[in-house]
Write a protein that holds these residues in place. Structure first.
Motif, PDB file in Angstrom:
ATOM      1  N   GLY A   1       7.920 -58.046 -55.716  1.00 49.04           N
ATOM      2  CA  GLY A   1       8.150 -58.028 -54.202  1.00 49.04           C
ATOM      3  C   GLY A   1       9.553 -57.578 -53.531  1.00 49.04           C
ATOM      4  O   GLY A   1       9.645 -56.742 -52.487  1.00 49.04           O
ATOM      5  N   ILE A   2      10.572 -58.015 -54.037  1.00 53.91           N
ATOM      6  CA  ILE A   2      12.010 -57.494 -53.616  1.00 53.91           C
ATOM      7  C   ILE A   2      12.095 -56.295 -54.018  1.00 53.91           C
ATOM      8  O   ILE A   2      12.577 -55.481 -53.078  1.00 53.91           O
ATOM      9  N   ASN A   3      11.754 -55.539 -55.060  1.00 54.43           N
ATOM     10  CA  ASN A   3      11.928 -54.302 -55.327  1.00 54.43           C
ATOM     11  C   ASN A   3      11.006 -53.275 -54.324  1.00 54.43           C
ATOM     12  O   ASN A   3      11.663 -52.321 -53.710  1.00 54.43           O
ATOM     13  N   LEU A   4       9.870 -53.842 -54.084  1.00 54.19           N
ATOM     14  CA  LEU A   4       9.003 -52.978 -53.078  1.00 54.19           C
ATOM     15  C   LEU A   4       9.808 -53.101 -51.671  1.00 54.19           C
ATOM     16  O   LEU A   4       9.957 -51.978 -51.074  1.00 54.19           O
ATOM     17  N   VAL A   5      10.276 -54.163 -51.229  1.00 58.29           N
ATOM     18  CA  VAL A   5      10.996 -54.251 -49.950  1.00 58.29           C
ATOM     19  C   VAL A   5      12.233 -53.425 -49.999  1.00 58.29           C
ATOM     20  O   VAL A   5      12.432 -52.490 -48.918  1.00 58.29           O
TER      21      VAL A   5
ATOM     22  N   GLY B   1       8.272 -61.102 -50.852  1.00 59.11           N
ATOM     23  CA  GLY B   1       6.850 -61.494 -50.738  1.00 59.11           C
ATOM     24  C   GLY B   1       6.250 -62.569 -50.049  1.00 59.11           C
ATOM     25  O   GLY B   1       5.009 -62.799 -49.781  1.00 59.11           O
ATOM     26  N   GLY B   2       7.202 -63.707 -49.986  1.00 53.68           N
ATOM     27  CA  GLY B   2       6.697 -65.035 -49.438  1.00 53.68           C
ATOM     28  C   GLY B   2       7.135 -64.592 -47.969  1.00 53.68           C
ATOM     29  O   GLY B   2       6.894 -63.803 -47.215  1.00 53.68           O
ATOM     30  N   PRO B   3       7.259 -65.967 -47.215  1.00 48.47           N
ATOM     31  CA  PRO B   3       7.586 -66.206 -45.895  1.00 48.47           C
ATOM     32  C   PRO B   3       8.392 -65.124 -45.363  1.00 48.47           C
ATOM     33  O   PRO B   3       9.432 -64.844 -45.916  1.00 48.47           O
ATOM     34  N   GLY B   4       7.838 -64.388 -44.177  1.00 45.29           N
ATOM     35  CA  GLY B   4       8.703 -63.312 -43.623  1.00 45.29           C
ATOM     36  C   GLY B   4       8.556 -61.942 -44.305  1.00 45.29           C
ATOM     37  O   GLY B   4       9.126 -61.226 -43.634  1.00 45.29           O
ATOM     38  N   PHE B   5       7.679 -61.747 -45.146  1.00 43.17           N
ATOM     39  CA  PHE B   5       7.414 -60.624 -45.739  1.00 43.17           C
ATOM     40  C   PHE B   5       7.009 -59.393 -44.661  1.00 43.17           C
ATOM     41  O   PHE B   5       7.582 -58.315 -44.683  1.00 43.17           O
ATOM     42  N   VAL B   6       5.850 -59.579 -43.759  1.00 42.55           N
ATOM     43  CA  VAL B   6       5.634 -58.744 -42.793  1.00 42.55           C
ATOM     44  C   VAL B   6       6.532 -58.614 -41.799  1.00 42.55           C
ATOM     45  O   VAL B   6       6.866 -57.185 -41.130  1.00 42.55           O
ATOM     46  N   GLU B   7       7.379 -59.602 -41.202  1.00 41.39           N
ATOM     47  CA  GLU B   7       8.270 -59.437 -40.396  1.00 41.39           C
ATOM     48  C   GLU B   7       9.489 -58.602 -40.890  1.00 41.39           C
ATOM     49  O   GLU B   7      10.049 -57.766 -40.062  1.00 41.39           O
ATOM     50  N   VAL B   8       9.875 -58.910 -41.982  1.00 39.70           N
ATOM     51  CA  VAL B   8      10.805 -57.872 -42.489  1.00 39.70           C
ATOM     52  C   VAL B   8      10.665 -56.389 -42.598  1.00 39.70           C
ATOM     53  O   VAL B   8      11.383 -55.716 -42.239  1.00 39.70           O
TER      54      VAL B   8
END
Length: 368
Positions: A261-265, A42-49
């Motif tokens: 956030g990590i589960n969503l990703v 969810g933090g920096p890099g969320f969209v890029e990942v």
């Protein structure tokens, strides 16, 4: 051999996709299958990942940083859902150490990103929270969306968390066009109190002890303003409300739900299926420390590997965990850039080279 490479970012040096590429480039067993699945919580890099895994469209957005200076952000639009990263506008990395002051930094830029997501026609907006420089409970974000906090005289408050003690109402209603909001974070801290945004995260953002007390009281007062404005209760104690300096609480007040956030990703990129198919898992982050084993990316990956009986190797810039603690979490081995190079300076200056060299060594050790 099927090797799953799923790191987090190395904060301040490499993004998660860059880390994964460096490891894959260094792997020296040509017959192996390398699967790159960079991660974010969810933090920096969320969209890029997410952009590396989803069939979506990245839309550039003009926004502002925590001090109101022009900044460049983007939203990822995929299947009617817009993904927004708060750190692109509110990130601590956007400020020098001398500029960090959570009494005055603002989440206004995040509001501009959300407004762009609304204009894109998204039915749902997922906001990744983490790594912020702000402590304003989303007040700046609300102002950008059309609901600026006002004082008793009806004037808009200055930016920052310190001013919120004077808030009495909001000027208008946030313009969301009925878009659903989701706060993606792995922080479960409440807005206020001993474990709240100001006490736990304020010092990391430049707050002194006196600042922390001022900010916590201001956020407690502002939570009452939000409760009255949006007809919600107990906002100051909601889990996740303290995420990103209290932006989580503002999203909850707007009817948003909080999710991991990590589960969503991991769900979006199909990580469970990749873990099922892997022979070896490589993960990592810049600083592998005690926080890493409590809800962050590495902890989730190591647990998933352990449950499947897979070896899990952690690559990090530095390591501050004990071997027994890491092993219990599912980590088989840990290797660091500081140990590899013998000094911190080279580890920070040439992380990609270090990761390539470590990966080459691991290939010789693990590949069948």
């Amino acid at each position: 051999m099927r090797v799953l490479i799923c790191p987090d970012k190395f904060a301040g040096t490499l993004s998660a996709p860059e880390v994964a590429r460096a490891v894959a480039d260094g792997w020296s067993a040509p017959g192996d299958v390398l699967v790159q699945r960079p991660l974010a919580d969810g933090g920096p890099g969320f969209v890029e990942v997410l952009a590396t895994a989803l069939d979506g469209r990245r839309i550039p957005v003009d926004t502002v940083d925590p001090l109101g200076r022009p900044a460049r952000g983007e939203i990822l639009l995929a299947g009617g859902v817009a993904y927004v990263e708060s750190a692109q506008a509110c990130g601590l990395h956007l400020l020098t150490p001398e500029e960090r002051d959570p009494r005055t930094t603002t989440s206004y830029g995040l509001g501009l990103l959300i407004a762009a997501a609304v204009e894109s026609g998204a039915a749902e907006i997922v906001v990744g929270l983490g790594g912020s420089a702000v402590n304003d409970a989303g007040a700046g974000m609300l102002a950008a969306l059309g609901a600026a906090p006002l004082d008793v005289a009806g004037y808009a408050l200055p930016y920052g968390g310190a001013a919120l003690g004077a808030a009495v109402s909001l000027d208008g209603v946030p313009q969301l066009r009925q878009a659903r909001l989701v706060a993606a974070t792995d922080v479960d801290n409440p807005l206020t109190g001993l474990h709240g945004a100001s006490n736990v995260f304020g010092p990391q953002k430049g707050a002194s002890r006196e600042d922390v007390l001022l900010l916590d009281a201001a956020l407690e007062h502002f939570s009452g303003v939000l409760e009255r404005a949006f007809d919600v209760k107990d906002l100051a104690v909601q889990p996740g409300g303290g995420a990103a300096g209290g932006i989580g609480a503002a999203l909850i007040a707007l009817g948003g739900r909080v999710t991991s956030g990590i589960n969503l990703v991991t769900n979006l990129i199909g990580l469970d299926a990749e873990l099922d198919a892997a022979d070896l898992v490589i993960t990592g982050e810049g600083s592998f420390d005690h926080q890493s084993l409590r809800g962050k990316v590495v902890a989730g990956i190591a647990a998933g590997a352990r449950d499947r009986g897979l070896p899990c190797v952690v690559l990090a810039g530095r390591n501050e965990t004990g071997q027994r603690e890491a092993s219990a979490a599912g980590v088989t081995e840990t290797h660091t850039l500081v140990e590899h190079f013998g000094n911190v300076e080279t580890a920070l200056a040439e992380p990609a080279r270090g990761l390539r060299e470590l990966a080459a060594r691991l290939a010789g050790q693990w590949s069948r």
